[in-house]
Design a protein around this motif. Structure first.
Motif, PDB file in Angstrom:
ATOM      1  N   VAL A 105      48.336 -28.520  70.130  1.00 49.12           N
ATOM      2  CA  VAL A 105      47.727 -29.821  70.390  1.00 49.12           C
ATOM      3  C   VAL A 105      47.134 -29.721  71.792  1.00 49.12           C
ATOM      4  CG1 VAL A 105      48.075 -32.297  70.664  1.00 49.12           C
ATOM      5  CG2 VAL A 105      49.394 -31.029  68.955  1.00 49.12           C
ATOM      6  N   LEU A 106      45.836 -29.864  71.891  1.00 47.71           N
ATOM      7  CA  LEU A 106      45.133 -29.738  73.162  1.00 47.71           C
ATOM      8  C   LEU A 106      44.684 -31.123  73.612  1.00 47.71           C
ATOM      9  CD1 LEU A 106      43.801 -27.903  75.322  1.00 47.71           C
ATOM     10  CD2 LEU A 106      41.790 -27.821  73.828  1.00 47.71           C
ATOM     11  N   PHE A 107      45.158 -31.531  74.776  1.00 45.83           N
ATOM     12  CA  PHE A 107      44.755 -32.828  75.313  1.00 45.83           C
ATOM     13  C   PHE A 107      43.415 -32.661  76.029  1.00 45.83           C
ATOM     14  CE2 PHE A 107      48.850 -33.691  74.066  1.00 45.83           C
ATOM     15  CZ  PHE A 107      49.269 -34.968  74.364  1.00 45.83           C
ATOM     16  N   PRO A 108      42.488 -33.590  75.806  1.00 45.03           N
ATOM     17  CA  PRO A 108      41.165 -33.461  76.425  1.00 45.03           C
ATOM     18  C   PRO A 108      41.202 -33.752  77.919  1.00 45.03           C
ATOM     19  CG  PRO A 108      41.343 -35.546  75.251  1.00 45.03           C
ATOM     20  CD  PRO A 108      42.611 -34.777  74.965  1.00 45.03           C
ATOM     21  N   ASP A 109      40.176 -33.264  78.624  1.00 46.84           N
ATOM     22  CA  ASP A 109      40.035 -33.624  80.029  1.00 46.84           C
ATOM     23  C   ASP A 109      39.418 -35.017  80.103  1.00 46.84           C
ATOM     24  OD1 ASP A 109      37.311 -33.286  79.510  1.00 46.84           O
ATOM     25  OD2 ASP A 109      37.107 -31.489  80.729  1.00 46.84           O
TER      26      ASP A 109
END
Length: 191
Positions: A105-109
């Motif tokens: 799960v990649l959290f956005p900038d």
């Protein structure tokens, strides 16, 4: 060169070993270039003058920008994943068909889930780890000035000129707010 696993593909450990070897070679080359020279940066600046800003190579993002992180535009042709909308929210996903044991799960900038940098990192992780990568739309309650694709900051947002607005907006997106939203959206993608 790392040997392949049983199925002919490199394992994650093998890929990490190769990446570490490449990094060590690059650091060694960088160290050798710096010896016997007054150059302090790749841009050719000396200790007596400030470094010159270099443009990014064509088609490639700058890995570690100095100062504020500028917006990196989305290259829709290069983006390999799909956007999905469910009752719990929207997300971008990419990975092998049929899934995999590995998930990220990649959290956005702050530029949001459809920012070019976030999508490029998601695509890269999916490829290198042979993993399913999911980027949830999290900065949408509310996005700043409409955001980009309903999330994060709009493409023309001037970070330096509007630092106070940015600070106030970011305070609306603390971990206390994001955690339950992230969990709901992650559970939606896992089903």
């Amino acid at each position: 060169m790392a040997e392949n696993g049983k199925d002919g593909k490199q394992t994650v450990e093998e890929k990490l070993k190769v990446a570490k070897e490449r990094r060590e070679k690059l650091l060694k080359k960088k160290e050798e270039r710096g010896k016997g020279s007054r150059a302090s940066t790749v841009s050719g600046a000396t200790p007596d003058e400030p470094p010159k800003e270099l443009p990014p190579p064509p088609g490639r993002p700058v890995a570690v920008p100095l100062g504020l992180t500028p917006r990196f535009p989305l290259d829709e042709a290069a983006s390999k994943g799909v956007e999905e909308q469910r009752a719990e929210g929207a997300f971008y996903s990419i990975g092998p068909e049929g899934g995999n044991e590995v998930g990220v799960v990649l959290f956005p900038d702050l530029w949001g889930w459809s920012g070019g940098r976030t999508r490029a990192v998601a695509d890269f992780l999916a490829m290198m780890l042979n993993a399913v990568v999911v980027v949830p739309r999290l900065l949408d309650s509310p996005p700043m000035d409409g955001g980009t694709n309903g999330d994060g900051l709009p493409p023309d947002f001037d970070v330096e000129a509007r630092q106070e607005d940015l600070r106030n907006w970011l305070l609306k997106h603390s971990w206390d707010v994001l955690e339950p939203k992230a969990k709901r959206r992650w559970l939606a993608t896992a089903s």
